[in-house]
Structure formats: structure tokens, C-alpha cells
Design an enzyme around this catalytic site. Sequence first.
Site, mmCIF file in Angstrom:
data_model
loop_
_atom_site.group_PDB
_atom_site.id
_atom_site.type_symbol
_atom_site.label_atom_id
_atom_site.label_comp_id
_atom_site.label_asym_id
_atom_site.label_seq_id
_atom_site.Cartn_x
_atom_site.Cartn_y
_atom_site.Cartn_z
ATOM 1 N N SER A 31 0.742 -1.219 0.106
ATOM 2 C CA SER A 31 0.025 -0.200 0.130
ATOM 3 C C SER A 31 0.966 1.253 0.108
ATOM 4 O O SER A 31 2.068 1.054 0.537
ATOM 5 C CB SER A 31 -0.977 -0.119 1.138
ATOM 6 O OG SER A 31 -1.587 1.326 1.429
ATOM 7 N N TYR A 53 -1.948 -0.971 10.121
ATOM 8 C CA TYR A 53 -2.060 -1.095 8.579
ATOM 9 C C TYR A 53 -0.775 -0.479 7.753
ATOM 10 O O TYR A 53 -0.169 -1.509 7.334
ATOM 11 C CB TYR A 53 -3.156 -0.438 8.184
ATOM 12 C CG TYR A 53 -3.364 -0.806 6.502
ATOM 13 C CD1 TYR A 53 -3.692 -1.971 5.986
ATOM 14 C CD2 TYR A 53 -3.185 0.495 5.792
ATOM 15 C CE1 TYR A 53 -4.058 -2.066 4.773
ATOM 16 C CE2 TYR A 53 -3.191 0.225 4.496
ATOM 17 C CZ TYR A 53 -3.775 -1.222 3.846
ATOM 18 O OH TYR A 53 -3.964 -1.410 2.747
#
Length: 250
Positions: free
Chosen positions: A141, A156
Site C-alpha cells: 500500500s 496497517y
Amino acid sequence: MSGTILITGGGSRRGIGRATALRFAALGYAVGVLDLDADAAAETARAASGAGSPAVFAAHADVTDQTSVAAAVRTAEATLPPVTVLANIAGITSPTRFADITLAEWERVFAVNVRGTFLVTQAVLPGMRARGYGRVVNLSSVSAQRGGGVFGASHYSASKAAILGLTRSLARELDKEGITVNAVAPSMVDTDITGGALTEDRKAELAGTTLVGRLATAADVAGVIAFLASPDAAYLTGATIDVNGGSHLH
């Protein structure tokens, strides 16, 4: 080159996994779909069959559980032609701020995003190594590179940064074995992963931070995964491909 692609996290109707299954089906690949939701995985497999895949397989798999992963991969390998591409897409996110993250939430995010990638890759690699060919694509990401700031918070971002380290180290370890390992790092993608947590105004705000003026679609990411599995990407390994519309340049 075609063959079989095995996709984790392929059940979500608007997800990157399903878009990837449809893209590879159209390219003539056999498609295996693993997901925690067996019915959703089966739905994706049916869609891939309709999109041109010559053979499909779907199964329940909890990527955090070694026994579940081993059983699903073993059955997929017995059902489909040899797996030539692995797309590690299963993942979860959360916007919880650092001070409010519980240990259980921290460990759950790492279990799905990092342990899951490790377990499935470890289960699939022996076949690839025996055949001297394979393409592994891991989903990271933009949060791993810019420290969040989009939707996912620190746990995350940290888990997706771990994916980048794993990708690079595994690419080195598989030196000259005919297997490439690369990562894709999307920015905000308009999928179900945010669970409706973003308002339309927030989506528009995020779209405005890109140079192309829109959020990514699942198909945008699937196209990059297809490129990394193609002969055109044979000289790429240990790389991270940004799919962020210019929102993060480095």
C-alpha cells in the site's frame, strides 16, 4: 505465458481479488480463488469462468491458519494446472488511531496482512521451485511508504511495510530460480475494504490529491498485477510498483 493464478482474498464483489480473477481469466489463465467466505470465492470463480477461464477452483481458506492454507493450496494444485502466478491480495485495514489500537487489533491486522502472505507463499513456492518458474505478486500500500494518511492507521501501514521487506528479501533468496517476487502499492482504491467508512466528500478530497483526478479502481490494480505476471516484466523482481495516480511521488 498463461497457466494458473492463485488469488487470496478474491471473494469481495468490488475487490482487487475479483478484478484480478477476471483479468487473468480473459488472458486464458486457470483461476483459483481462496477466501474466508467460501460462497463469495465460488461466485468469483463462476465469474472468472464466464470471463474465459478454462478451469476454475474456489475454496474457503483462512490465510492466518497454516492448516487451512495447506489444505486449500493442496486441493487447488490437485484440481488445476500448475500454479504459475500467486497474487497475495487478502488483507484488512482499520483507521484506529495509535493510542486506541488494542493488542488484539494490532495482531489481527498483522496476522491477515503479513502472516497470511507468508503462509500462502510458503505453501505455493515448492511447486514453483520444482518447475523453475513462478510469479509472486504481493499487495502492499502507499501507506507503507508515506505512513498512512489515507485510511489505514499505523498498524496497517506497518504491516504493509513488512510486505515490502518480505518481497525484497524473498526476491533475493530466489536468485536465479526463475521466480520473480514483486509488490504493488496502491493508494486509495474504491473497493469494499473501507466498508463504507468514507463519505463521498472525503473520496472527492482524496481524488483531488492525485495528479489524474480520481481514485484508483480495482481494475487499475489488476492490470498492474497482470503486467507483473507477463513476459514483459521478466526482468523485474524485488520491485514495488506504485498505483497511486501521482498522489505520492518519491
